[in-house]
Design an enzyme around this catalytic site. Structure first.
Site, PDB file in Angstrom:
ATOM      1  N   LYS A  89       0.862  -1.193   0.116  1.00 51.01           N
ATOM      2  CA  LYS A  89      -0.052   0.064  -0.082  1.00 51.01           C
ATOM      3  C   LYS A  89       0.850   1.284  -0.064  1.00 51.01           C
ATOM      4  O   LYS A  89       1.973   1.225   0.617  1.00 51.01           O
ATOM      5  CB  LYS A  89      -0.864   0.064   1.204  1.00 51.01           C
TER       6      LYS A  89
ATOM      7  N   SER B 148      -9.565   1.828   3.227  1.00 55.56           N
ATOM      8  CA  SER B 148      -8.709   2.558   2.409  1.00 55.56           C
ATOM      9  C   SER B 148      -7.789   1.644   1.606  1.00 55.56           C
ATOM     10  O   SER B 148      -6.923   2.244   0.485  1.00 55.56           O
ATOM     11  CB  SER B 148      -7.924   3.532   3.118  1.00 55.56           C
TER      12      SER B 148
ATOM     13  N   SER C 133      -9.621  -0.510   7.448  1.00 57.90           N
ATOM     14  CA  SER C 133      -8.999  -0.499   6.207  1.00 57.90           C
ATOM     15  C   SER C 133      -8.546  -1.520   5.524  1.00 57.90           C
ATOM     16  O   SER C 133      -8.093  -1.636   4.174  1.00 57.90           O
ATOM     17  CB  SER C 133      -8.136   0.865   5.874  1.00 57.90           C
TER      18      SER C 133
HETATM   19  N1  GLN Z   1     -12.773   4.113   6.743  1.00 61.30           N
HETATM   20  C1  GLN Z   1     -12.154   4.695   7.703  1.00 61.30           C
HETATM   21  C2  GLN Z   1     -11.867   6.028   7.731  1.00 61.30           C
HETATM   22  O1  GLN Z   1     -12.030   6.606   6.783  1.00 61.30           O
HETATM   23  C3  GLN Z   1     -10.922   3.753   8.069  1.00 61.30           C
HETATM   24  C4  GLN Z   1      -9.525   4.213   7.346  1.00 61.30           C
HETATM   25  C5  GLN Z   1      -8.521   3.004   7.689  1.00 61.30           C
HETATM   26  O2  GLN Z   1      -8.876   2.003   8.438  1.00 61.30           O
HETATM   27  N2  GLN Z   1      -7.593   3.752   7.589  1.00 61.30           N
HETATM   28  O3  GLN Z   1     -11.314   6.647   8.711  1.00 61.30           O
END
Ligand code: GLN
Length: 489
Positions: free
Chosen positions: A78, A153, A177
């Protein structure tokens, strides 16, 4: 048509017995990427020549008799994980041209163990999002249905594995994420206990919640990757030097006799798709068939996790993102003479709208007069949620629940409604607030879209989760890859 890559466990066997070479696997990966990725969009950077050179070096080590869990395996990271000499963007215009002079600890450990880096994976900007639509560069398309999101994400990380473009990938999980995209793309995803994997060189979103973890095709694959990336790191003072257990060895017994599985009722939220609920129920029955006992449990404060998270995570993000000011590194706006004008122009142009929303939320929650009402209150809720898990995990060994209320939704479906978007992490966020480990295992296809079961465990209980996930996988069979799904009874 390019053939999707085999699983890590299959690759390992073929490499160790000389049936294939890292160069062959890496070439196959690059062919897959060349053929599929203009549609999928999982990669932001592809390092073809470096990957081929690394594959040749891995082959030499294999021939010399060396063995590691990831030696010669083509994989990708990532783009929030710092890679020396390789552009690392965090999915943001702010770091569009940033070439780091150092490696993250996880990248370094994988490199040392001989894994072959193919490139860097698309993600929501600074890991903020649930659909990968917040990437400053391009969206990712779900390999199961190109009109749908891969989740976020770590959308690129999940999609690359599901498309067969990489044998495994790493993602980061602050509020779900790794797990939510794993569920949406039909792959295995593990969020380790906070402190199990070093965060050194992970571009920070919310430092008290962020953890790095693997996305793979099987639980055995995840165990192998974990055995390389887990362990203390002097460069991350929040990492634990506690001994790393034998994750692969833990998979040997595939019965679940005596395992008490708690089902937290709060995770079956209203608004959950009936098909998802039914798929999770089926997976729970399967655990029971394997010898586990099911118990209803309650995490009464779990419903407050989402609001508490959207105070704590933005608060930490607002502090972490203060470093992007156009002075030290990264994007710098051309206009402005006075220092403040440069800051404002740089941040105004460099950050996307979701990142700006989080910075504003965070600075507001931390400001004098609001700190007690919001930030402090959210921290108290966090303590109560952690206590909920502690209590529940005294009466049961693990918890099992849905990963998300829905299957992968359509691109654009939720991008205009931040709250609807935030709701897709309602089942994953509580675990981050508690700092505990979680594992998502694909368990069914609902209307041709994957659904993953979420297992949650005690601190440092990764081996137990992997064992249960592996047992489930063995008994119900894998769901396969898009276009090659396995028909199940
Ligand atoms: N979707 C969540 C957010 O937008 C979690 C994001 C993540 O785990 N990096 O904060």
């Amino acid at each position: 048509m390019a053939t999707p890559l085999p699983t890590l466990t299959e690759c390992r066997q073929m490499l160790d017995t000389g049936k294939t070479s890292s160069l062959e696997l890496t070439t196959q990966a690059l062919e897959c990427i060349a053929e599929l990725d203009s549609t999928i969009g999982a990669f932001l950077t592809i390092i073809r020549d470096q990957a081929l050179a690394a594959a040749r070096a891995a082959d030499a080590r294999l021939v010399a008799g060396e063995r590691t869990p990831v030696l010669g395996i083509p994989m990708a990271l990532k783009d929030v994980l710092i890679t020396k000499g390789i552009t690392t963007t965090a999915g943001s215009k702010m770091l569009m041209n940033y070439v780091p002079p150092f490696n993250s600890t996880v990248a370094e450990r994988l490199e040392r163990a001989g894994a072959v880096l193919l490139g860097k994976l698309n993600c929501d900007e600074f890991a903020m999002g649930s659909s990968n639509e917040n990437s400053a560069f391009k969206p990712v398309h779900n390999p199961w249905d190109h009109t749908r999101v891969p989740g976020g994400s770590s959308g690129g990380s999940a999609a690359a594995v599901a498309a067969g473009e990489a044998v495994f990938t790493l993602g980061s999980d602050t509020g779900g994420s790794i797990r939510q995209p794993a569920s949406f793309c039909g792959v295995v995803g593990m969020k380790p206990t906070y402190g199990r994997v070093s965060r050194f060189g992970l571009i920070a979103f919310a430092s008290s919640l962020d953890q790095v973890g693997p996305l793979t095709r099987t639980c055995a694959d995840a165990a192998r990757v974990m055995s390389v990336i887990a362990g203390g790191d002097p460069r991350d003072s929040t990492s634990s030097s506690r001994e790393v257990p034998d994750y692969v060895g833990a998979l040997k017994s595939t019965h679940l006799d005596g395992i008490r599985v708690g089902i937290p009722k709060e995770f079956f939220v209203s608004g959950m798709e009936p098909g998802v609920q039914a798929a999770i129920q089926d997976a729970l029955c399967e655990l029971e068939r394997l010898g586990a006992t099911l118990h209803d449990v309650s995490l009464p404060y779990a419903p407050y996790a989402l609001p508490a998270y959207y105070i704590i995570a933005p608060a930490e993000a607002s502090a972490n993102l203060a470093r992007f000011d156009g002075v030290k590194y990264g994007y710098r706006a051309a206009e402005g003479d006075a220092m403040w004008d440069v800051y404002a122009a740089t941040r105004g142009q460099g950050f996307g709208s979701e990142v700006k929303r989080r910075i504003m939320l965070g600075t507001y929650a931390l400001s004098a007069g609001y700190y007690d009402a919001y930030y402090l209150q959210a921290q108290k809720v966090r303590t109560l949620i952690r206590k909920d898990y502690e209590d529940a995990l005294q009466t049961v060994d693990v918890l099992a629940a849905p990963t998300a209320p829905t299957t992968a939704f359509r691109l654009g479906e939720k991008s205009g409604d931040p709250v609807a978007m935030y709701f897709s992490d309602v089942c994953t966020i509580p675990l981050n607030l508690a700092g505990l480990p979680g594992l998502v295992v694909p368990c069914a296809l609902v209307d041709h879209l994957p659904v993953g079961l979420q297992l949650m465990g005690r601190a440092w209980g990764e081996a137990e989760l992997l064992r249960i996930g592996h047992a489930l996988e063995q008994s119900s069979g894998a769901i396969g890859l898009p276009g090659r799904q396995i028909q199940r009874g």
